[in-house]
Design a protein around this motif. Structure first.
Motif, mmCIF file in Angstrom:
data_model
loop_
_atom_site.group_PDB
_atom_site.id
_atom_site.type_symbol
_atom_site.label_atom_id
_atom_site.label_comp_id
_atom_site.label_asym_id
_atom_site.label_seq_id
_atom_site.Cartn_x
_atom_site.Cartn_y
_atom_site.Cartn_z
ATOM 1 N N PHE A 76 0.823 -1.209 0.000
ATOM 2 C CA PHE A 76 0.000 0.000 0.000
ATOM 3 C C PHE A 76 0.860 1.264 0.000
ATOM 4 O O PHE A 76 0.464 2.274 -0.587
ATOM 5 N N GLY A 77 2.012 1.219 0.626
ATOM 6 C CA GLY A 77 2.936 2.351 0.563
ATOM 7 C C GLY A 77 3.470 2.538 -0.843
ATOM 8 O O GLY A 77 3.527 3.660 -1.358
ATOM 9 N N LEU A 78 3.842 1.441 -1.476
ATOM 10 C CA LEU A 78 4.335 1.508 -2.850
ATOM 11 C C LEU A 78 3.231 1.989 -3.783
ATOM 12 O O LEU A 78 3.465 2.813 -4.669
ATOM 13 N N ALA A 79 1.999 1.518 -3.557
ATOM 14 C CA ALA A 79 0.877 1.950 -4.396
ATOM 15 C C ALA A 79 0.597 3.439 -4.206
ATOM 16 O O ALA A 79 0.308 4.155 -5.173
ATOM 17 N N ALA A 80 0.687 3.933 -2.976
ATOM 18 C CA ALA A 80 0.463 5.356 -2.719
ATOM 19 C C ALA A 80 1.507 6.203 -3.443
ATOM 20 O O ALA A 80 1.178 7.239 -4.037
ATOM 21 N N LEU A 81 2.747 5.772 -3.412
ATOM 22 C CA LEU A 81 3.798 6.499 -4.133
ATOM 23 C C LEU A 81 3.552 6.454 -5.640
ATOM 24 O O LEU A 81 3.755 7.444 -6.340
ATOM 25 N N ALA A 82 3.082 5.315 -6.141
ATOM 26 C CA ALA A 82 2.808 5.186 -7.574
ATOM 27 C C ALA A 82 1.681 6.123 -8.002
ATOM 28 O O ALA A 82 1.740 6.731 -9.074
ATOM 29 N N VAL A 83 0.671 6.261 -7.151
ATOM 30 C CA VAL A 83 -0.444 7.162 -7.465
ATOM 31 C C VAL A 83 0.005 8.622 -7.397
ATOM 32 O O VAL A 83 -0.405 9.445 -8.219
ATOM 33 N N ALA A 84 0.856 8.953 -6.446
ATOM 34 C CA ALA A 84 1.262 10.342 -6.237
ATOM 35 C C ALA A 84 2.315 10.824 -7.227
ATOM 36 O O ALA A 84 2.395 12.023 -7.502
ATOM 37 N N VAL A 85 3.114 9.929 -7.774
ATOM 38 C CA VAL A 85 4.255 10.363 -8.584
ATOM 39 C C VAL A 85 3.829 11.070 -9.871
ATOM 40 O O VAL A 85 4.467 12.039 -10.290
ATOM 41 N N GLY A 86 2.752 10.634 -10.482
ATOM 42 C CA GLY A 86 2.304 11.272 -11.727
ATOM 43 C C GLY A 86 1.975 12.746 -11.539
ATOM 44 O O GLY A 86 2.537 13.608 -12.239
ATOM 45 N N PRO A 87 1.071 13.086 -10.603
ATOM 46 C CA PRO A 87 0.779 14.503 -10.381
ATOM 47 C C PRO A 87 2.000 15.316 -9.941
ATOM 48 O O PRO A 87 2.177 16.459 -10.379
ATOM 49 N N VAL A 88 2.853 14.743 -9.104
ATOM 50 C CA VAL A 88 4.045 15.470 -8.648
ATOM 51 C C VAL A 88 4.955 15.800 -9.830
ATOM 52 O O VAL A 88 5.400 16.938 -9.993
ATOM 53 N N LEU A 89 5.222 14.805 -10.665
ATOM 54 C CA LEU A 89 6.082 15.049 -11.821
ATOM 55 C C LEU A 89 5.412 15.987 -12.823
ATOM 56 O O LEU A 89 6.088 16.808 -13.457
ATOM 57 N N GLY A 90 4.100 15.894 -12.952
ATOM 58 C CA GLY A 90 3.378 16.813 -13.830
ATOM 59 C C GLY A 90 3.469 18.250 -13.341
ATOM 60 O O GLY A 90 3.726 19.169 -14.129
ATOM 61 N N LEU A 91 3.277 18.450 -12.035
ATOM 62 C CA LEU A 91 3.388 19.797 -11.467
ATOM 63 C C LEU A 91 4.808 20.333 -11.577
ATOM 64 O O LEU A 91 5.011 21.525 -11.785
ATOM 65 N N ARG A 92 5.775 19.453 -11.463
ATOM 66 C CA ARG A 92 7.158 19.890 -11.620
ATOM 67 C C ARG A 92 7.432 20.284 -13.078
ATOM 68 O O ARG A 92 8.120 21.261 -13.351
ATOM 69 N N ALA A 93 6.865 19.539 -14.019
ATOM 70 C CA ALA A 93 7.092 19.814 -15.435
ATOM 71 C C ALA A 93 6.531 21.173 -15.860
ATOM 72 O O ALA A 93 7.105 21.835 -16.723
ATOM 73 N N VAL A 94 5.421 21.586 -15.239
ATOM 74 C CA VAL A 94 4.838 22.885 -15.609
ATOM 75 C C VAL A 94 5.343 24.016 -14.726
ATOM 76 O O VAL A 94 4.894 25.149 -14.844
ATOM 77 N N GLY A 95 6.265 23.714 -13.808
ATOM 78 C CA GLY A 95 6.901 24.750 -13.006
ATOM 79 C C GLY A 95 6.229 25.088 -11.696
ATOM 80 O O GLY A 95 6.655 26.015 -11.008
ATOM 81 N N VAL A 96 5.190 24.358 -11.324
ATOM 82 C CA VAL A 96 4.511 24.626 -10.046
ATOM 83 C C VAL A 96 5.368 24.143 -8.877
ATOM 84 O O VAL A 96 5.430 24.798 -7.839
ATOM 85 N N LEU A 97 6.013 22.997 -9.044
ATOM 86 C CA LEU A 97 6.907 22.457 -8.009
ATOM 87 C C LEU A 97 8.345 22.518 -8.498
ATOM 88 O O LEU A 97 8.622 22.311 -9.678
ATOM 89 N N SER A 98 9.244 22.781 -7.567
ATOM 90 C CA SER A 98 10.664 22.796 -7.932
ATOM 91 C C SER A 98 11.252 21.395 -7.750
ATOM 92 O O SER A 98 10.633 20.517 -7.158
ATOM 93 N N ALA A 99 12.448 21.216 -8.254
ATOM 94 C CA ALA A 99 13.141 19.926 -8.130
ATOM 95 C C ALA A 99 13.391 19.621 -6.662
ATOM 96 O O ALA A 99 13.513 20.531 -5.836
ATOM 97 N N PRO A 100 13.451 18.341 -6.310
ATOM 98 C CA PRO A 100 13.688 17.984 -4.909
ATOM 99 C C PRO A 100 15.072 18.424 -4.433
ATOM 100 O O PRO A 100 16.015 18.474 -5.208
ATOM 101 N N VAL A 101 15.147 18.729 -3.162
ATOM 102 C CA VAL A 101 16.400 19.134 -2.526
ATOM 103 C C VAL A 101 16.899 17.955 -1.699
ATOM 104 O O VAL A 101 16.116 17.269 -1.039
ATOM 105 N N ALA A 102 18.189 17.717 -1.735
ATOM 106 C CA ALA A 102 18.768 16.614 -0.963
ATOM 107 C C ALA A 102 18.525 16.831 0.525
ATOM 108 O O ALA A 102 18.554 17.953 1.018
ATOM 109 N N TRP A 103 18.256 15.740 1.234
ATOM 110 C CA TRP A 103 18.011 15.805 2.672
ATOM 111 C C TRP A 103 19.317 16.026 3.416
ATOM 112 O O TRP A 103 20.389 15.636 2.961
ATOM 113 N N SER A 104 19.192 16.546 4.610
ATOM 114 C CA SER A 104 20.356 16.696 5.478
ATOM 115 C C SER A 104 20.796 15.316 5.964
ATOM 116 O O SER A 104 20.037 14.350 5.888
#
Length: 133
Positions: A76-104
């Motif tokens: 279910f965790g993997l499925a949740a990530l699979a469902v979320a990745v499309g919108p996240v990458l889409g929002l990043r492609a149109v400039g709404v979200l920026s690229a991820p920043v490396a964690w500390s």
């Protein structure tokens, strides 16, 4: 430092690639007789924390939520990530979200501990489910 894809995004993309395979997996195994044995379980008789993920993925893709949970709830965790990745990458492609920043380093250690705890919990679940011990 900015990265192209974060680890959760990569896991989500992996989940997206697993879904079509899971949809045809029963047909493939029935027609060829091939399967995916767990090397640890085959060698030692002890299941690994990921045991049941193939069964869970097949069940989930075919709408058997209960069967997926009984096989391995981690799906279910993997499925949740699979469902979320499309919108996240889409929002990043149109400039709404920026690229991820490396964690500390501290955040990576914390996440590492969380992953270890999740793997241990999954392993205990598998040992109980399969009656090992």
């Amino acid at each position: 430092m900015r990265r192209e894809l974060s680890v959760p995004e990569r896991l989500g993309l992996f989940g997206l690639s697993v879904a079509p395979v899971a949809a045809v997996w029963p047909w493939l195994t029935d027609s060829t007789g091939l399967g995916t044995p767990c090397p640890l379980r085959w060698l030692t008789g002890v299941p690994c924390p990921g045991c049941g993920l193939t069964t869970a993925a097949v069940a989930l893709v075919h709408g058997d939520v209960g069967g997926a949970f009984r096989a391995n709830p981690v799906i279910f965790g993997l499925a949740a990530l699979a469902v979320a990745v499309g919108p996240v990458l889409g929002l990043r492609a149109v400039g709404v979200l920026s690229a991820p920043v490396a964690w500390s380093a501290r955040a990576r250690r914390r996440m590492g501990r969380g992953v270890v705890l999740l793997a241990l919990a999954s392993w205990v679940f598998q040992l109980i489910r399969l009656g090992v011990g």
